[in-house]
Motif scaffolding. Structure first.
Motif, PDB file in Angstrom:
ATOM      1  N   THR A  74       1.089  -1.249  -0.332  1.00 21.92           N
ATOM      2  CA  THR A  74      -0.019  -0.155   0.040  1.00 21.92           C
ATOM      3  C   THR A  74       0.273   0.985   0.111  1.00 21.92           C
ATOM      4  OG1 THR A  74       0.013  -0.076   2.547  1.00 21.92           O
ATOM      5  CG2 THR A  74      -2.148  -1.169   1.604  1.00 21.92           C
ATOM      6  N   GLY A  75       0.876   2.797  -0.257  1.00 24.69           N
ATOM      7  CA  GLY A  75       0.845   3.672   0.331  1.00 24.69           C
ATOM      8  C   GLY A  75       2.066   3.701   1.230  1.00 24.69           C
ATOM      9  N   SER A  76       2.418   3.162   2.458  1.00 25.82           N
ATOM     10  CA  SER A  76       2.799   3.396   3.143  1.00 25.82           C
ATOM     11  C   SER A  76       4.440   2.076   2.806  1.00 25.82           C
ATOM     12  CB  SER A  76       2.920   2.876   4.599  1.00 25.82           C
ATOM     13  OG  SER A  76       1.441   3.011   5.105  1.00 25.82           O
TER      14      SER A  76
ATOM     15  N   GLY B  48       5.141   2.335  -0.217  1.00 25.83           N
ATOM     16  CA  GLY B  48       6.044   3.173  -1.079  1.00 25.83           C
ATOM     17  C   GLY B  48       6.581   4.329  -0.360  1.00 25.83           C
ATOM     18  N   MET B  49       6.129   4.900   0.548  1.00 22.15           N
ATOM     19  CA  MET B  49       6.902   5.603   1.659  1.00 22.15           C
ATOM     20  C   MET B  49       8.034   5.049   2.153  1.00 22.15           C
ATOM     21  SD  MET B  49       5.868   7.053   5.079  1.00 22.15           S
ATOM     22  CE  MET B  49       4.247   8.462   4.792  1.00 22.15           C
ATOM     23  N   GLU B  50       8.045   3.814   2.825  1.00 17.76           N
ATOM     24  CA  GLU B  50       9.044   3.218   3.187  1.00 17.76           C
ATOM     25  C   GLU B  50      10.297   3.393   2.188  1.00 17.76           C
ATOM     26  OE1 GLU B  50      10.074   1.190   6.283  1.00 17.76           O
ATOM     27  OE2 GLU B  50       8.131   1.313   7.229  1.00 17.76           O
TER      28      GLU B  50
ATOM     29  N   HIS C  28       1.827  16.311  -0.303  1.00 16.26           N
ATOM     30  CA  HIS C  28       1.743  17.011  -1.125  1.00 16.26           C
ATOM     31  C   HIS C  28      -0.250  17.481  -0.443  1.00 16.26           C
ATOM     32  CE1 HIS C  28      -0.482  18.225  -6.130  1.00 16.26           C
ATOM     33  NE2 HIS C  28      -0.194  19.094  -4.768  1.00 16.26           N
ATOM     34  N   ALA C  29      -1.175  16.201  -0.352  1.00 15.30           N
ATOM     35  CA  ALA C  29      -2.335  16.564  -0.545  1.00 15.30           C
ATOM     36  C   ALA C  29      -2.423  15.931   1.226  1.00 15.30           C
ATOM     37  CB  ALA C  29      -3.186  15.977  -1.335  1.00 15.30           C
ATOM     38  N   GLU C  30      -2.348  15.896   2.656  1.00 13.95           N
ATOM     39  CA  GLU C  30      -2.353  15.893   3.926  1.00 13.95           C
ATOM     40  C   GLU C  30      -3.648  15.626   4.177  1.00 13.95           C
ATOM     41  OE1 GLU C  30      -1.897  14.288   6.736  1.00 13.95           O
ATOM     42  OE2 GLU C  30      -0.036  15.333   6.588  1.00 13.95           O
TER      43      GLU C  30
ATOM     44  N   VAL D 143       7.900  13.201  -2.574  1.00 12.68           N
ATOM     45  CA  VAL D 143       6.677  14.239  -2.065  1.00 12.68           C
ATOM     46  C   VAL D 143       6.011  13.262  -2.211  1.00 12.68           C
ATOM     47  CG1 VAL D 143       5.464  15.209  -2.666  1.00 12.68           C
ATOM     48  CG2 VAL D 143       7.533  16.483  -3.487  1.00 12.68           C
ATOM     49  N   ASP D 144       4.865  12.876  -1.292  1.00 16.68           N
ATOM     50  CA  ASP D 144       4.188  11.881  -1.104  1.00 16.68           C
ATOM     51  C   ASP D 144       2.647  12.295  -2.164  1.00 16.68           C
ATOM     52  OD1 ASP D 144       1.260  11.091   0.523  1.00 16.68           O
ATOM     53  OD2 ASP D 144       2.249   9.968   1.557  1.00 16.68           O
ATOM     54  N   THR D 145       2.418  11.484  -2.428  1.00 15.05           N
ATOM     55  CA  THR D 145       1.217  11.862  -3.218  1.00 15.05           C
ATOM     56  C   THR D 145       0.406  10.604  -3.632  1.00 15.05           C
ATOM     57  OG1 THR D 145       2.244  10.945  -5.888  1.00 15.05           O
ATOM     58  CG2 THR D 145       2.503  13.556  -4.901  1.00 15.05           C
TER      59      THR D 145
ATOM     60  N   THR E  43      -2.837   2.934  -4.863  1.00 11.94           N
ATOM     61  CA  THR E  43      -3.658   3.082  -5.769  1.00 11.94           C
ATOM     62  C   THR E  43      -5.382   3.290  -5.235  1.00 11.94           C
ATOM     63  OG1 THR E  43      -3.755   0.729  -5.533  1.00 11.94           O
ATOM     64  CG2 THR E  43      -2.617   1.386  -7.225  1.00 11.94           C
ATOM     65  N   GLN E  44      -5.522   3.677  -4.012  1.00 11.47           N
ATOM     66  CA  GLN E  44      -6.952   3.185  -3.563  1.00 11.47           C
ATOM     67  C   GLN E  44      -7.600   4.413  -3.283  1.00 11.47           C
ATOM     68  OE1 GLN E  44      -3.984   3.351  -1.641  1.00 11.47           O
ATOM     69  NE2 GLN E  44      -5.017   3.078   0.504  1.00 11.47           N
ATOM     70  N   LYS E  45      -6.965   5.666  -3.751  1.00 14.78           N
ATOM     71  CA  LYS E  45      -7.848   6.741  -3.902  1.00 14.78           C
ATOM     72  C   LYS E  45      -7.803   7.410  -5.065  1.00 14.78           C
ATOM     73  CE  LYS E  45      -5.309   7.409   1.133  1.00 14.78           C
ATOM     74  NZ  LYS E  45      -5.665   7.944   1.748  1.00 14.78           N
ATOM     75  N   CYS E  46      -7.323   8.660  -5.526  1.00 14.23           N
ATOM     76  CA  CYS E  46      -8.246   9.330  -6.861  1.00 14.23           C
ATOM     77  C   CYS E  46      -7.735   7.865  -8.334  1.00 14.23           C
ATOM     78  CB  CYS E  46      -7.739  10.392  -7.135  1.00 14.23           C
ATOM     79  SG  CYS E  46      -7.737  11.459  -5.946  1.00 14.23           S
TER      80      CYS E  46
HETATM   81  C1  LIG Z   1      -0.747  11.119   2.364  1.00 11.48           C
HETATM   82  C2  LIG Z   1      -0.682   9.617   2.787  1.00 11.48           C
HETATM   83  N1  LIG Z   1       0.185   9.463   2.892  1.00 11.48           N
HETATM   84  C3  LIG Z   1       0.372   7.517   2.332  1.00 11.48           C
HETATM   85  C4  LIG Z   1      -0.649   7.548   2.935  1.00 11.48           C
HETATM   86  C5  LIG Z   1      -0.738   5.364   3.894  1.00 11.48           C
HETATM   87  O1  LIG Z   1      -0.936   5.134   2.693  1.00 11.48           O
HETATM   88  P1  LIG Z   1      -1.652   3.437   2.715  1.00 11.48           P
HETATM   89  O2  LIG Z   1      -2.647   4.279   4.225  1.00 11.48           O
HETATM   90  O3  LIG Z   1      -2.016   3.391   1.754  1.00 11.48           O
HETATM   91  O4  LIG Z   1      -0.332   3.149   3.158  1.00 11.48           O
HETATM   92  C6  LIG Z   1      -1.959   7.831   3.520  1.00 11.48           C
HETATM   93  C7  LIG Z   1      -2.956   6.238   3.519  1.00 11.48           C
HETATM   94  O5  LIG Z   1      -4.242   6.958   3.947  1.00 11.48           O
HETATM   95  C8  LIG Z   1      -2.569   8.739   3.020  1.00 11.48           C
HETATM   96  O6  LIG Z   1      -3.415   9.358   2.659  1.00 11.48           O
END
Ligand SMILES: Cc1ncc(COP(=O)(O)O)c(C=O)c1O
Length: 370
Positions: free
Chosen positions: A69-71, A73-75, A143-145, A170-172, A195-198
């Motif tokens: 998931t997005g996290s 990507g962050m890692e 970018h989008a908090e 940058v986190d998008t 993938t699960q947002k826009c």
């Molecule tokens: C701005 C932002 N960064 C990172 C994350 C982490 O993504 P995930 O919950 O898919 O691991 C989220 C999840 O809502 C988010 O909104």
């Protein structure tokens, strides 16, 4: 044995993600699974990379979806780019900036944060001043908090970071596919999303892109990337080049889903996708205004896809969310951290961002609030 699928109806997902998934994506997810080294699958991977470059606004060769998931990507961004002792500056005005600082700290970076009040954007003048404390190896911002509904001035921050030599990360996760993301024009070196947002695909993949400057830093590391699964020096041998070799078994059907989701965006056209998000947001703000509800964030810093709405003092915020879900099959989100109990977070992400959905929510809110 109870059939746990049976009571599941299609809830209208208007929280902070996941968003509603279009039929074309569900159909793609159900296609026959093939091998992860099948030439037909490799061709699909290449097409996904090309489509991702389009929405991300980059020519970066190293652009691919990470399995996670997005996290993840962050890692991936931090684990590949941080070496112990690196000075990392994180701009924080919500949950996800806070998480970035945590992730960088676990990699034994020397983390410095610049904090802003939740619900307000990062201030460019404060960043300019802070950069004078550098040099930093990495400067990171969201970018989008999603926790506050605030859009941060990522292009302006990028202009300040570029001449310092730091990598700009940058986190998008929430913005990608719902508003303009211009990685190369922002002088951004590492970017991740989900993938699960826009993008309107179920959760499970994290698009990531690295600039040539970020790739240089990765190649010049004095230490191994400290996480095998997310090591881009290994993952790229599966996702790039003439001869592909196994790293981990790619989530084939999730990638079918992402391909279909990116095709939907490509067919609609980015400009029209962004306009649809903006119009849904304006309709929502107007409708909520008629119900006497106010937004948390000043107009200039509002995100179209994540709307933070102040809960009136005499209203039980959790009871409203419960009624929306149980009586109207609509999910909205609660506040996090210091904003818990004080705001609702209404998501208009991807396939959810449509006039008829906004009208349905406003009617439901009206009935629930009495
Ligand atoms: C701005 C932002 N960064 C990172 C994350 C982490 O993504 P995930 O919950 O898919 O691991 C989220 C999840 O809502 C988010 O909104």
């Amino acid at each position: 044995m109870a059939d746990l699928f049976k009571p599941i109806t299609e809830t209208m997902l208007m929280g902070p993600g996941p968003s509603c998934v279009p039929a074309a994506v569900y159909e793609a997810l159900a296609r026959p699974t093939i091998g992860h080294l099948d030439p037909r699958f490799i061709a699909l991977m290449d097409e996904i990379k090309a489509l991702l470059r389009g929405v991300i606004g980059t020519r970066n060769d190293l652009t691919l979806p990470i399995s996670g998931t997005g996290s993840a990507g962050m890692e991936t961004c931090f684990v590949n780019l941080v070496e112990p002792g690196d000075r990392v500056l994180v701009l924080v005005n919500g949950v996800f900036g806070t998480r970035m600082a945590d992730v960088a700290g676990r990699l034994r970076a020397e983390v410095d944060t610049l904090e802003f009040e939740w619900g307000t954007p990062v201030r460019v003048d404060a960043v300019r001043e802070k950069l004078a404390d550098g040099p930093y190896a990495i400067v990171a911002v969201v970018h989008a908090e999603t926790s506050t509904g605030v859009c941060n001035p990522v292009a302006e921050v990028g202009q300040l970071v570029a001449p310092t030599g730091a990598l700009y990360l940058v986190d998008t996760v929430t913005s990608l596919g719902g508003m303009p993301v211009a990685m190369d024009a922002w002088s951004c070196d590492a970017l991740y999303s989900g993938t699960q947002k826009c993008l309107s695909c179920p959760p499970g993949l994290a698009p990531v892109s690295f600039s040539p400057k970020a790739v240089e830093k990765l190649k010049a590391r004095g230490t191994k990337v400290p996480n095998w699964y997310l090591d881009l020096t290994l993952i790229t041998s599966y996702w790039g080049g003439e001869k592909r070799s196994y790293h981990h078994t790619a989530p084939i059907n999730m990638l079918y889903g992402l391909y279909a989701a990116l095709q939907c965006i490509d067919r609609e056209g980015l400009e029209s996708v962004f306009r649809r998000h903006r119009e849904a947001h304006e309709q929502l703000v107007a409708g909520l205004g008629q119900l006497g509800l106010e937004m948390l964030v000043e107009p200039a810093a509002r995100l179209p896809m994540l709307n933070a709405v102040c809960v009136p003092d005499d209203v039980d915020e959790a009871a409203v969310r419960k009624s929306l879900l149980e009586e109207h099959d609509i999910e909205i989100g609660a506040g996090l951290g210091p904003l818990a109990g004080k705001i609702w977070r209404i998501g208009l992400m991807g396939h959810t961002a449509r006039a008829e959905n906004v009208a349905r929510l406003i009617a439901a809110m009206k009935s629930v609030l009495g």
